[in-house]
Design a protein around this motif. Structure first.
Motif, PDB file in Angstrom:
ATOM      1  N   PHE A  32     -25.231  31.632  22.130  1.00  7.53           N
ATOM      2  CA  PHE A  32     -26.432  31.433  22.934  1.00  7.53           C
ATOM      3  C   PHE A  32     -27.714  31.516  22.100  1.00  7.53           C
ATOM      4  O   PHE A  32     -28.816  31.540  22.643  1.00  7.53           O
ATOM      5  CB  PHE A  32     -26.502  32.481  24.057  1.00  7.53           C
ATOM      6  N   LEU A  33     -27.603  31.532  20.770  1.00  5.81           N
ATOM      7  CA  LEU A  33     -28.779  31.685  19.925  1.00  5.81           C
ATOM      8  C   LEU A  33     -29.383  30.353  19.476  1.00  5.81           C
ATOM      9  O   LEU A  33     -30.438  30.344  18.844  1.00  5.81           O
ATOM     10  CB  LEU A  33     -28.429  32.523  18.689  1.00  5.81           C
ATOM     11  N   ASN A  34     -28.728  29.235  19.777  1.00 12.24           N
ATOM     12  CA  ASN A  34     -29.284  27.942  19.383  1.00 12.24           C
ATOM     13  C   ASN A  34     -30.572  27.651  20.135  1.00 12.24           C
ATOM     14  O   ASN A  34     -30.825  28.200  21.216  1.00 12.24           O
ATOM     15  CB  ASN A  34     -28.274  26.826  19.645  1.00 12.24           C
ATOM     16  N   PHE A  35     -31.394  26.762  19.574  1.00  7.50           N
ATOM     17  CA  PHE A  35     -32.638  26.406  20.233  1.00  7.50           C
ATOM     18  C   PHE A  35     -32.355  25.762  21.588  1.00  7.50           C
ATOM     19  O   PHE A  35     -31.423  24.959  21.724  1.00  7.50           O
ATOM     20  CB  PHE A  35     -33.443  25.428  19.374  1.00  7.50           C
ATOM     21  N   PRO A  36     -33.145  26.107  22.627  1.00  2.96           N
ATOM     22  CA  PRO A  36     -32.954  25.480  23.946  1.00  2.96           C
ATOM     23  C   PRO A  36     -33.314  24.000  23.897  1.00  2.96           C
ATOM     24  O   PRO A  36     -34.015  23.537  22.989  1.00  2.96           O
ATOM     25  CB  PRO A  36     -33.929  26.261  24.843  1.00  2.96           C
ATOM     26  N   LYS A  37     -32.859  23.243  24.877  1.00  8.00           N
ATOM     27  CA  LYS A  37     -33.109  21.803  24.907  1.00  8.00           C
ATOM     28  C   LYS A  37     -34.539  21.479  25.334  1.00  8.00           C
ATOM     29  O   LYS A  37     -35.112  20.482  24.924  1.00  8.00           O
ATOM     30  CB  LYS A  37     -32.104  21.121  25.843  1.00  8.00           C
ATOM     31  N   PHE A  63     -32.814  32.727  26.153  1.00  8.17           N
ATOM     32  CA  PHE A  63     -31.386  32.970  25.940  1.00  8.17           C
ATOM     33  C   PHE A  63     -30.687  33.193  27.267  1.00  8.17           C
ATOM     34  O   PHE A  63     -31.289  33.703  28.223  1.00  8.17           O
ATOM     35  CB  PHE A  63     -31.170  34.204  25.046  1.00  8.17           C
ATOM     36  N   SER A  64     -29.425  32.855  27.329  1.00 10.69           N
ATOM     37  CA  SER A  64     -28.624  33.072  28.536  1.00 10.69           C
ATOM     38  C   SER A  64     -28.581  34.558  28.879  1.00 10.69           C
ATOM     39  O   SER A  64     -28.154  35.377  28.065  1.00 10.69           O
ATOM     40  CB  SER A  64     -27.200  32.555  28.317  1.00 10.69           C
ATOM     41  N   ALA A  65     -29.027  34.892  30.061  1.00  8.34           N
ATOM     42  CA  ALA A  65     -29.035  36.303  30.482  1.00  8.34           C
ATOM     43  C   ALA A  65     -27.622  36.869  30.502  1.00  8.34           C
ATOM     44  O   ALA A  65     -27.392  38.004  30.068  1.00  8.34           O
ATOM     45  CB  ALA A  65     -29.678  36.428  31.861  1.00  8.34           C
ATOM     46  N   GLN A  66     -26.667  36.075  30.970  1.00  7.55           N
ATOM     47  CA  GLN A  66     -25.282  36.539  31.065  1.00  7.55           C
ATOM     48  C   GLN A  66     -24.716  36.869  29.691  1.00  7.55           C
ATOM     49  O   GLN A  66     -24.125  37.933  29.488  1.00  7.55           O
ATOM     50  CB  GLN A  66     -24.423  35.486  31.754  1.00  7.55           C
ATOM     51  N   GLU A  67     -24.905  35.952  28.738  1.00  8.24           N
ATOM     52  CA  GLU A  67     -24.334  36.172  27.407  1.00  8.24           C
ATOM     53  C   GLU A  67     -25.101  37.236  26.631  1.00  8.24           C
ATOM     54  O   GLU A  67     -24.500  38.033  25.901  1.00  8.24           O
ATOM     55  CB  GLU A  67     -24.310  34.854  26.629  1.00  8.24           C
TER      56      GLU A  67
END
Length: 308
Positions: A32-37, A63-67
Motif C-alpha cells: 500500500f506504499l505506492n503512489f496513489p492514482k 494509504f489504505s486504512a485497512q492495510e
C-alpha cells in the motif's frame, strides 16, 4: 524471542509452501506504499508525507486504512519484512508509528539500479531510519553495504502431476533490457529444430498468472534464464528449474558458484548462441541433485533469517 512476521508484498504462491508451524507466524499485508492514482493525492503526498510526523488518521488520505492498520498491529516483539520498498518519505511516515523495538527488514529482489534513481543516497537514508536492508544479488549487497539474503523457491505442490512435455525451452518474463537477446536466442533454437514457448508480455492483458506460468514451465524440458544487465544474483528461474527438475539455459556465469551447478543440467550461454552446443546439451541426460542441496533454497530455510 519469537513473535509474528508481518510480510508486505510477498509472492504468496511461494509463501504457501511454508510449513504450517511457520505459516502460523506470518501476517500477510497487501502492498500500500505506492503512489496513489489520483494526481491531487500524488501532489499532496509528495509535499506532506514523511516531512513531518503524522498520525495514522491523516495518512489514511494516501494509504489504505485497512492495510496500514494491519501493519501497525505489530508490537515490539514482532518483525516486519517489506519487499522492494524504495520511497524514503513513505517509509519514514510508517516507521514513526511502529514501536521502536520492532525489527524492520526490506528485501530487494531486483537489481538495485533498476529500483533507485540515487541508490547510495536513498539506501543510506532508509538505513538511517532503522530498516535492515538485504538483496538477492551478492554484488549489490557488497556494493551498497546490504545483507546478502539470496534467492528462494518452494517445492511443487503434492497434487502437481508433471504433464507430458509440450515444448523444449520455456521463458516467461517482461522484456526489460533483454528482449533483443531473447528473440535472437529463440530464433537460433527454432532454426535448430527446438520447440520454444517464449512469453514476453508488453501489455497487462498478455501476462499470465504465476500458477499458469508454473504449469507451462512444468510442460517444458528446459527453462531459459536471461538476466538483466549488471545482475549477478539468481533470478527465480534457476530455482524453478532445480525444484521442477528441468534443464536450465542461462547467461549468468555466476551460477557456477552455486552448489547445485552441474554442466549436465545447466548450460551457460556465450554472447552468440551456439545451436550445436545447445542441442548437445539438450540431448544429455540430467544429473541427480541431492535433496539436501535443494532443501537449502526452500522458502522454509530462507525465511528463517527474518524470524530470529
Amino acid at each position: 524471542m519469537s513473535g509474528k512476521l508481518y510480510v508486505m508484498g510477498a509472492p504468496r504462491y511461494i509463501f504457501d509452501g511454508l510449513h504450517p508451524e511457520l505459516q502460523q507466524r506470518i501476517e500477510y499485508v497487501s502492498s500500500f506504499l505506492n503512489f496513489p492514482k489520483s494526481k491531487w493525492k500524488q501532489i499532496t503526498r509528495y509535499l506532506v508525507v514523511g516531512r513531518i510526523p503524522l498520525p495514522k488518521q491523516v495518512l489514511y488520505l494516501w494509504f489504505s486504512a485497512q492495510e496500514l492498520n494491519h501493519l501497525l498491529q505489530a508490537d515490539a516483539y514482532d518483525r516486519i519484512l517489506l519487499y522492494e520498498c524504495c520511497n524514503v518519505r513513505a517509509l519514514r511516515a510508517i516507521k514513526t508509528l511502529l514501536p521502536k523495538q520492532t525489527v524492520c527488514y526490506i528485501y530487494y529482489c531486483n537489481p538495485i539500479h533498476t529500483i533507485f534513481r540515487q541508490p547510495e543516497k536513498q539506501l543510506k537514508q532508509i538505513h538511517q531510519l532503522g530498516f535492515r536492508l538485504s538483496s538477492f544479488d551478492p554484488h549489490d549487497a557488497s556494493k551498497y553495504h546490504l545483507d546478502s539474503a539470496g534467492q528462494y523457491f518452494c517445492y511443487p505442490h503434492d497434487d502437481n502431476t508433471p504433464p507430458a512435455p509440450s515444448s523444449d525451452c520455456f521463458f516467461c518474463g517482461l522484456p526489460k533490457d533483454r528482449e533483443e537477446d531473447l528473440l535472437l536466442l529463440r530464433q537460433t533454437m527454432e532454426a535448430g529444430g527446438l520447440k520454444c514457448n517464449f512469453i514476453i508480455p508488453k501489455l497487462p492483458a498478455e501476462k499470465i498468472t504465476y500458477p499458469e506460468y508454473l504449469r507451462q514451465l512444468s510442460a517444458s524440458r528446459c527453462v531459459v534464464d536471461i538476466c538483466q544487465q549488471n545482475q549477478t544474483g539468481l533470478t527465480r528461474r534457476p530455482l524453478e528449474a532445480l525444484f521442477y527438475q528441468k534443464k536450465l539455459i542461462t547467461n549468468n556465469p555466476h551460477i557456477k558458484e552455486y552448489n547445485f551447478y552441474n554442466p549436465a543440467n545447466i548450460l551457460i550461454l556465450q554472447e552468440t548462441p551456439n545451436i550445436r552446443q545447445i542441442k548437445e546439451f539438450m540431448a544429455r541426460p540430467m544429473a541427480e541433485i541431492p535433496e539436501s542441496i535443494r532443501r537449502q533454497y526452500d522458502i522454509n530455510q530462507w525465511i528463517d533469517q527474518f524470524l530470529h
